[in-house]
Design a protein around this motif. Structure first.
Motif, short mmCIF file in Angstrom:
data_model
loop_
_atom_site.label_atom_id
_atom_site.label_comp_id
_atom_site.label_asym_id
_atom_site.label_seq_id
_atom_site.Cartn_x
_atom_site.Cartn_y
_atom_site.Cartn_z
N GLU A 214 0.82 -1.22 0.00
CA GLU A 214 0.00 0.00 0.00
C GLU A 214 0.85 1.26 0.00
O GLU A 214 0.50 2.24 -0.67
N GLY B 122 4.65 1.40 -0.13
CA GLY B 122 6.02 1.40 -0.64
C GLY B 122 7.02 1.82 0.42
O GLY B 122 8.14 2.20 0.12
N ASN C 91 0.12 6.77 0.11
CA ASN C 91 -0.03 5.73 -0.90
C ASN C 91 0.47 6.31 -2.23
O ASN C 91 -0.22 7.11 -2.85
N TRP D 60 0.88 5.03 -5.11
CA TRP D 60 0.19 4.56 -6.31
C TRP D 60 -1.09 5.36 -6.54
O TRP D 60 -1.46 5.64 -7.68
N LYS D 61 -1.76 5.74 -5.45
CA LYS D 61 -3.01 6.50 -5.56
C LYS D 61 -2.80 8.00 -5.39
O LYS D 61 -3.70 8.80 -5.65
N SER E 241 12.00 -3.14 -14.11
CA SER E 241 10.96 -3.39 -13.12
C SER E 241 11.42 -4.55 -12.23
O SER E 241 11.54 -5.68 -12.68
N ASP F 91 5.59 11.30 -9.11
CA ASP F 91 5.70 9.93 -9.62
C ASP F 91 6.51 9.05 -8.66
O ASP F 91 7.49 9.50 -8.07
N PRO F 92 6.15 7.75 -8.56
CA PRO F 92 6.92 6.83 -7.71
C PRO F 92 8.32 6.59 -8.29
O PRO F 92 8.50 6.49 -9.50
#
Length: 453
Positions: free
Chosen positions: A116, A118, A179, A181-182, A267, A285-286
């Motif tokens: 959730e 990272g 989070n 990603w979100k 990746s 961005d991650p």
């Protein structure tokens, strides 16, 4: 806009740097140690001492060159708790406080999974969530006093402007609160009862506000001087390259922490038990990342000694196969449960310097491998000036290593927040040095000895 004053607050040192945006150089830098106070109620940062230093630095640079804008960059794992008047509701916890470890099992039951956030589970207060959980338990009245939770760059921005915010890079820095990603808060915020008290997340490139009239009067700054939202220091180091270097590449930001960040790499599944994590860059961005306390490890091994090594020292290190194995600072990094050891206790001070540089480079190369880094490696910070480190990193990683021309890469990146349209694809400096086969062999022996660790 030309001159940007950057408040650059690292874990070890605080700096005020004046960056010239036309030449992308630092015209002036003043520093002071960032010493923590022992308490009560817990080890905490000397906010008033730092504030006086920052105001003095701004006044000096305004008088000497003039300041067009202010930006802020700080270390991560730090939040300020403010009351309804905008004052500190409690001293700002030093993340090296061991208190949160006393409630580790309780916190582990609260915190979200790595999938959730990272964010790896780290010791002491290195997860802001763990800090907050412990502080709220230590002081039962604290929750009632908290009106706002702000991340560390924005605490100083608040003192300059009166405006409240947090920023996505600081929230995305192993806090457990974000989070990536979100692009929103994690479930932990509600579990801590803080969902209505977190300052609004903003992009570092936005303007937080302008300096307050009393700040302008105290420093000589022009009324209306703009202040950027601010940024986490590793992401400040990344930003100039993110805006100007084609992917794939990686940036290694060195200081108390050595942080490796991969842009456009392979990746690769991240292993949270080895201090890999997902940072969030200035664009939101991650970014796969890994880190260890390289600057702290250098301090521990050298114990205050100032030793200059020679090529003869380096040759003897190679001839003897002298190696330092992890971890000098246990509990974090790619080998958190290993105990440091030397391959030989018989060594001169010069040999120690060379082998220590090799060790820090081999730890960095392992971090790059774990995050799937590809393309050139760009070095920022003090280790970019360490010849033994650079040589081993080139050999162990097998990729070109480029030393940034900036002595304080964080300051340049923070200044560029005021010039977000900066975009100039340009050649990197020449790789330095060329990979050395004997060093590569020494590095392989180090990694083989740790296989399975």
């Amino acid at each position: 806009m030309r001159h940007v004053a950057v408040l650059d607050l690292g874990k070890t040192n605080a700096k005020v740097a004046l960056v010239d945006l036309q030449t992308l150089t630092e015209r002036r830098v003043v520093t002071r140690p960032n010493r923590a106070l022992s308490g009560p109620p817990w080890p905490h940062f000397d906010t008033e001492g730092l504030w006086g230093f920052f105001l003095d630095g701004l006044a000096q640079m305004q008088a000497s060159d003039g300041i067009d804008a202010i930006s802020i960059t700080t270390h991560g794992a730090c939040a300020a708790l403010l009351d309804r008047r905008g004052q500190l509701a409690a001293p700002v916890l030093d993340y090296e406080c061991t208190g949160p470890d006393d409630l580790a099992s309780e916190y582990d039951a609260l915190r979200p999974d790595f999938a959730e956030t990272g964010s790896a589970r780290l010791p002491m207060g290195l997860n802001i969530g763990a800090q907050l959980h412990w502080q709220l338990r230590q002081d039962p009245d604290l929750l009632a006093r908290i009106a706002h939770v702000v991340t560390w760059p924005q605490y100083w921005g608040h003192r300059l402007t009166g405006e409240l915010a947090s920023d996505v890079t600081s929230l995305g820095c192993h806090t457990d609160l974000w989070n990536p990603w979100k692009g929103g808060f994690s479930s932990l915020v509600a579990r801590l009862g803080l969902e209505d008290r977190m300052a609004t997340p903003r992009r570092p490139t936005e303007m937080l506000g302008t300096v307050l009239p009393d700040i302008a009067a105290a420093t000589g700054l022009r009324p209306g001087t703009p202040v950027a939202v601010g940024i986490h220091d590793s992401n400040a180091s990344l930003l100039p390259h993110l805006l100007s270097v084609p992917a794939p590449f990686s940036v290694v930001s060195t200081g108390t922490w050595v942080v490796s960040m991969a842009v456009g790499g392979a990746s690769t599944p991240l292993d949270p038990t080895r201090d890999t994590l997902v940072n969030v860059n200035a664009l939101g961005d991650p970014v796969p990342s890994a880190r260890f306390m390289g600057g702290r490890e250098h301090e521990i091994v050298m114990a205050g000694q100032a030793v200059t090594a020679t090529e003869a020292d380096a040759a003897r290190v190679l001839d003897r196969g002298l190696l330092l194995f992890p971890s000098v600072q246990p509990g974090s990094g790619p080998f958190p449960r290993q105990e440091a050891r030397w391959s030989s206790e018989a060594r001169t001070p010069g040999e120690t310097v060379v082998a220590l540089g090799h060790y820090l480079a081999l730890m960095t190369a392992e971090c790059l491998r774990m995050i799937g880094a590809a393309g050139p490696v760009i070095l920022e910070g003090p280790l970019a000036r360490n010849a033994w480190y650079c040589a081993m990193l080139a050999a162990a990683s097998g990729r070109p290593v480029h030393r940034s021309g900036s002595s304080t890469g964080t300051a340049l990146g923070a200044a560029l927040l005021l010039q977000p349209d900066f975009h100039r694809i340009e050649a990197l400096p020449a790789p330095h040095p060329q990979p050395d086969a004997r060093l590569a062999d020494l590095g392989r022996r180090w990694r083989d000895a740790l296989r399975g660790a």
